[in-house]
Design a protein around this motif. Structure first.
Motif, PDB file in Angstrom:
ATOM      1  N   ASN A 246      42.061  58.073  29.906  1.00 58.24           N
ATOM      2  CA  ASN A 246      41.663  56.883  29.154  1.00 58.24           C
ATOM      3  C   ASN A 246      42.858  56.245  28.465  1.00 58.24           C
ATOM      4  N   ILE A 247      42.727  54.949  28.204  1.00 56.45           N
ATOM      5  CA  ILE A 247      43.776  54.195  27.532  1.00 56.45           C
ATOM      6  C   ILE A 247      43.124  53.210  26.577  1.00 56.45           C
ATOM      7  N   GLU A 248      43.852  52.805  25.554  1.00 55.64           N
ATOM      8  CA  GLU A 248      43.323  51.791  24.648  1.00 55.64           C
ATOM      9  C   GLU A 248      42.976  50.541  25.444  1.00 55.64           C
ATOM     10  N   PRO A 249      41.766  49.991  25.263  1.00 56.45           N
ATOM     11  CA  PRO A 249      41.331  48.855  26.084  1.00 56.45           C
ATOM     12  C   PRO A 249      42.315  47.688  26.031  1.00 56.45           C
ATOM     13  N   MET A 250      42.544  47.094  27.207  1.00 55.50           N
ATOM     14  CA  MET A 250      43.417  45.924  27.287  1.00 55.50           C
ATOM     15  C   MET A 250      43.056  45.116  28.526  1.00 55.50           C
ATOM     16  N   PRO A 251      43.356  43.824  28.538  1.00 52.97           N
ATOM     17  CA  PRO A 251      43.113  43.004  29.729  1.00 52.97           C
ATOM     18  C   PRO A 251      43.966  43.482  30.899  1.00 52.97           C
ATOM     19  N   LEU A 252      43.486  43.234  32.107  1.00 56.02           N
ATOM     20  CA  LEU A 252      44.207  43.659  33.302  1.00 56.02           C
ATOM     21  C   LEU A 252      45.635  43.155  33.305  1.00 56.02           C
ATOM     22  N   ARG A 253      45.855  41.883  32.962  1.00 55.84           N
ATOM     23  CA  ARG A 253      47.214  41.324  32.991  1.00 55.84           C
ATOM     24  C   ARG A 253      48.147  42.099  32.072  1.00 55.84           C
ATOM     25  N   ASP A 254      47.651  42.506  30.908  1.00 54.25           N
ATOM     26  CA  ASP A 254      48.486  43.277  29.981  1.00 54.25           C
ATOM     27  C   ASP A 254      48.791  44.658  30.555  1.00 54.25           C
ATOM     28  N   PHE A 255      47.810  45.240  31.227  1.00 50.39           N
ATOM     29  CA  PHE A 255      48.047  46.568  31.808  1.00 50.39           C
ATOM     30  C   PHE A 255      49.047  46.484  32.955  1.00 50.39           C
ATOM     31  N   LEU A 256      48.950  45.440  33.775  1.00 56.94           N
ATOM     32  CA  LEU A 256      49.920  45.278  34.854  1.00 56.94           C
ATOM     33  C   LEU A 256      51.334  45.094  34.304  1.00 56.94           C
ATOM     34  N   LEU A 258      52.340  46.371  31.519  1.00 58.47           N
ATOM     35  CA  LEU A 258      52.719  47.712  31.067  1.00 58.47           C
ATOM     36  C   LEU A 258      53.224  48.552  32.227  1.00 58.47           C
ATOM     37  N   LEU A 259      52.577  48.449  33.367  1.00 56.55           N
ATOM     38  CA  LEU A 259      53.035  49.179  34.555  1.00 56.55           C
ATOM     39  C   LEU A 259      54.450  48.745  34.950  1.00 56.55           C
ATOM     40  N   LYS A 260      54.690  47.450  34.942  1.00 52.04           N
ATOM     41  CA  LYS A 260      56.009  46.953  35.324  1.00 52.04           C
ATOM     42  C   LYS A 260      57.096  47.512  34.414  1.00 52.04           C
ATOM     43  N   ARG A 261      56.819  47.519  33.103  1.00 56.36           N
ATOM     44  CA  ARG A 261      57.816  48.015  32.148  1.00 56.36           C
ATOM     45  C   ARG A 261      58.004  49.524  32.290  1.00 56.36           C
ATOM     46  N   THR A 262      56.914  50.243  32.380  1.00 55.36           N
ATOM     47  CA  THR A 262      56.968  51.703  32.371  1.00 55.36           C
ATOM     48  C   THR A 262      57.634  52.263  33.615  1.00 55.36           C
ATOM     49  N   PHE A 263      57.326  51.671  34.767  1.00 56.54           N
ATOM     50  CA  PHE A 263      57.806  52.213  36.035  1.00 56.54           C
ATOM     51  C   PHE A 263      58.926  51.378  36.659  1.00 56.54           C
ATOM     52  N   ALA A 267      57.663  44.230  41.531  1.00 54.81           N
ATOM     53  CA  ALA A 267      56.469  43.498  41.939  1.00 54.81           C
ATOM     54  C   ALA A 267      55.338  44.494  42.141  1.00 54.81           C
ATOM     55  N   ILE A 268      54.128  44.100  41.767  1.00 60.81           N
ATOM     56  CA  ILE A 268      52.944  44.938  41.933  1.00 60.81           C
ATOM     57  C   ILE A 268      51.973  44.248  42.872  1.00 60.81           C
ATOM     58  N   ARG A 269      51.572  44.915  43.920  1.00 65.09           N
ATOM     59  CA  ARG A 269      50.531  44.422  44.805  1.00 65.09           C
ATOM     60  C   ARG A 269      49.201  44.931  44.255  1.00 65.09           C
ATOM     61  N   TYR A 270      48.281  44.024  43.986  1.00 66.35           N
ATOM     62  CA  TYR A 270      47.019  44.471  43.417  1.00 66.35           C
ATOM     63  C   TYR A 270      45.870  43.623  43.943  1.00 66.35           C
ATOM     64  N   SER A 271      44.658  44.123  43.744  1.00 64.40           N
ATOM     65  CA  SER A 271      43.453  43.379  44.093  1.00 64.40           C
ATOM     66  C   SER A 271      42.377  43.720  43.078  1.00 64.40           C
ATOM     67  N   GLY A 272      41.342  42.887  43.019  1.00 63.96           N
ATOM     68  CA  GLY A 272      40.246  43.151  42.098  1.00 63.96           C
ATOM     69  C   GLY A 272      40.020  42.001  41.139  1.00 63.96           C
ATOM     70  N   ASN A 273      39.182  42.241  40.186  1.00 61.14           N
ATOM     71  CA  ASN A 273      38.776  41.226  39.221  1.00 61.14           C
ATOM     72  C   ASN A 273      39.876  40.955  38.203  1.00 61.14           C
ATOM     73  N   ASP A 274      40.408  39.737  38.187  1.00 63.52           N
ATOM     74  CA  ASP A 274      41.480  39.399  37.247  1.00 63.52           C
ATOM     75  C   ASP A 274      41.018  39.424  35.797  1.00 63.52           C
ATOM     76  N   ASP A 275      39.729  39.367  35.573  1.00 63.97           N
ATOM     77  CA  ASP A 275      39.196  39.385  34.207  1.00 63.97           C
ATOM     78  C   ASP A 275      38.806  40.786  33.747  1.00 63.97           C
ATOM     79  N   ALA A 276      39.136  41.802  34.535  1.00 63.59           N
ATOM     80  CA  ALA A 276      38.750  43.171  34.203  1.00 63.59           C
ATOM     81  C   ALA A 276      39.435  43.632  32.918  1.00 63.59           C
ATOM     82  N   GLU A 277      38.706  44.438  32.150  1.00 63.48           N
ATOM     83  CA  GLU A 277      39.297  45.121  30.994  1.00 63.48           C
ATOM     84  C   GLU A 277      39.556  46.559  31.406  1.00 63.48           C
ATOM     85  N   ILE A 278      40.741  47.046  31.096  1.00 67.47           N
ATOM     86  CA  ILE A 278      41.158  48.376  31.541  1.00 67.47           C
ATOM     87  C   ILE A 278      41.005  49.367  30.391  1.00 67.47           C
TER      88      ILE A 278
END
Length: 365
Positions: A246-256, A258-263, A267-278
């Protein structure tokens, strides 16, 4: 001074080689395990530049995640990079060791490292190993139960999750009649005998079965002990591929982001609902597309791995967000895992991260 074998033993205490998949080749690839280790260079992939760096630093051990020799060598003529690396490593007495799918599926391994970098909580294995344990049941004179049980413990039996020295005992009577060629521990040849016995049960990894049984037989006072080895379908609580947490809730764009910074992803290839909360995240280092179903079953909002194919996206984009951050990028922290394992056991051993290692797959943006 530590030997190369000592370094390997430290790694395999955390990522036992029996955890590797059948197609894998996690092992000492090149070199003498008995040689004194002058220091180790840590990397994901062994390249010619990485080997040259080890030689220049005066190190005689390279530790990698991906095996250098994966499908075997049929010649050593320098016709390709693998052959040249092996030949040069032999010439300069540099050992090469790899821990691959055993580190992928070990507790605290690759995917756990990803989860730690993202600060996930309540982390558990995503696709647990199953059917890789046995139960050893032995009947032993009660006075010898402790000795026999301890002998099996020394070979790794009796470990369940965060507990060790686990066993179950039942008291009863052993009944037998010794034949004319027997040398009974108690009782007389040709006579019916009743012996107070204890049934001792322990769980062991299937790969350690032979060692556990051998230790039991050596400690048992009977010349022909009665015992059973029973295959189990238990799931491992910690060993397997991928993790979910689990992670503190955040919008998908913010999580993506975070992935870019952390790793350090370009570029990240992704699919799914752009309005998803992670809020719940599944991860698997390396090529993890086959675990999409496990991520969905675990209730993950997003599944992060490498080497996702087009049809993985199109078949699941209404069910879960899929994010491909790259194979190397998802496994780069294996170097940190190697470092922590070795540093904990041998705080003064010389360790270096390979500076000449580069991403094998590049992005044009």
């Amino acid at each position: 001074m530590a030997t190369i074998k000592d370094i390997i033993s430290a790694i395999e205490a955390e990522a036992p080689r029996y955890l590797q998949e059948g197609y894998d080749n996690a092992c000492l690839q090149v070199g003498d395990a008995q040689a004194t280790a002058t220091g180790a260079l840590l990397c994901v992939d062994v390249t010619e530049a990485v080997l040259d760096e080890a030689i220049a630093r005066g190190l005689n051990l390279v530790i990698s995640h991906h095996p250098l020799i994966f499908r075997g060598l049929k010649s050593l003529t320098g016709a390709n990079p693998t052959q040249r690396i092996v030949a040069k490593a032999i010439k300069h007495d540099v050992a090469i060791y790899s821990a691959h799918t055993n580190l992928d599926s070990a507790r605290g391994g690759v995917s756990y490292g990803m989860a730690e970098k993202l600060h996930l909580s309540d982390v558990r294995v995503l696709s647990a190993h199953q059917g890789k344990q046995v139960k050893v049941v032995v009947y032993v004179p009660t006075a010898y139960a402790d000795k026999v049980e301890q002998a099996m413990f020394t070979q790794g039996a009796g470990s369940i999750g965060d507990y060790d020295c686990c066993s179950y005992r039942i008291s009863g009577e052993g009944r037998y009649r010794a034949g004319s060629e027997a040398h009974p521990f108690s009782g007389e040849v040709g006579e019916h005998h009743v012996e107070p016995e204890t049934r001792v049960e322990v769980i062991a990894d299937a790969a350690r079965k032979d060692a556990v049984v051998s230790a039991m037989l050596a400690a048992h006072p009977y010349e022909e002990p009665a015992y059973d080895v029973i295959a189990l379908l238990n799931q491992s609580p910690y060993n397997g591929f991928g993790v979910v947490g689990n992670i503190e809730p955040m919008p998908l764009r913010d999580f993506l982001a975070l992935l870019k910074r952390t790793f350090d992803v370009e570029a990240i290839r992704y699919s799914g609902n752009d309005d998803a909360e992670i809020t719940r995240v599944a991860l698997c280092g390396g090529s993890g597309a086959e675990l999409v179903g496990d991520a969905i079953a675990a209730g993950a909002d997003i599944y992060v791995t490498g080497d996702i194919k087009y049809h993985d996206y199109t078949s699941n984009n209404h069910r879960i967000v899929l994010a491909d951050i790259g194979h190397y990028e998802s496994e780069q922290f294996t170097k940190d895992i190697f470092y922590e394992i070795i540093r904990k056991k041998m705080p003064n051993f010389a360790l270096y991260f390979a500076e000449k290692e580069i991403k094998q797959v590049k992005y044009y943006i």
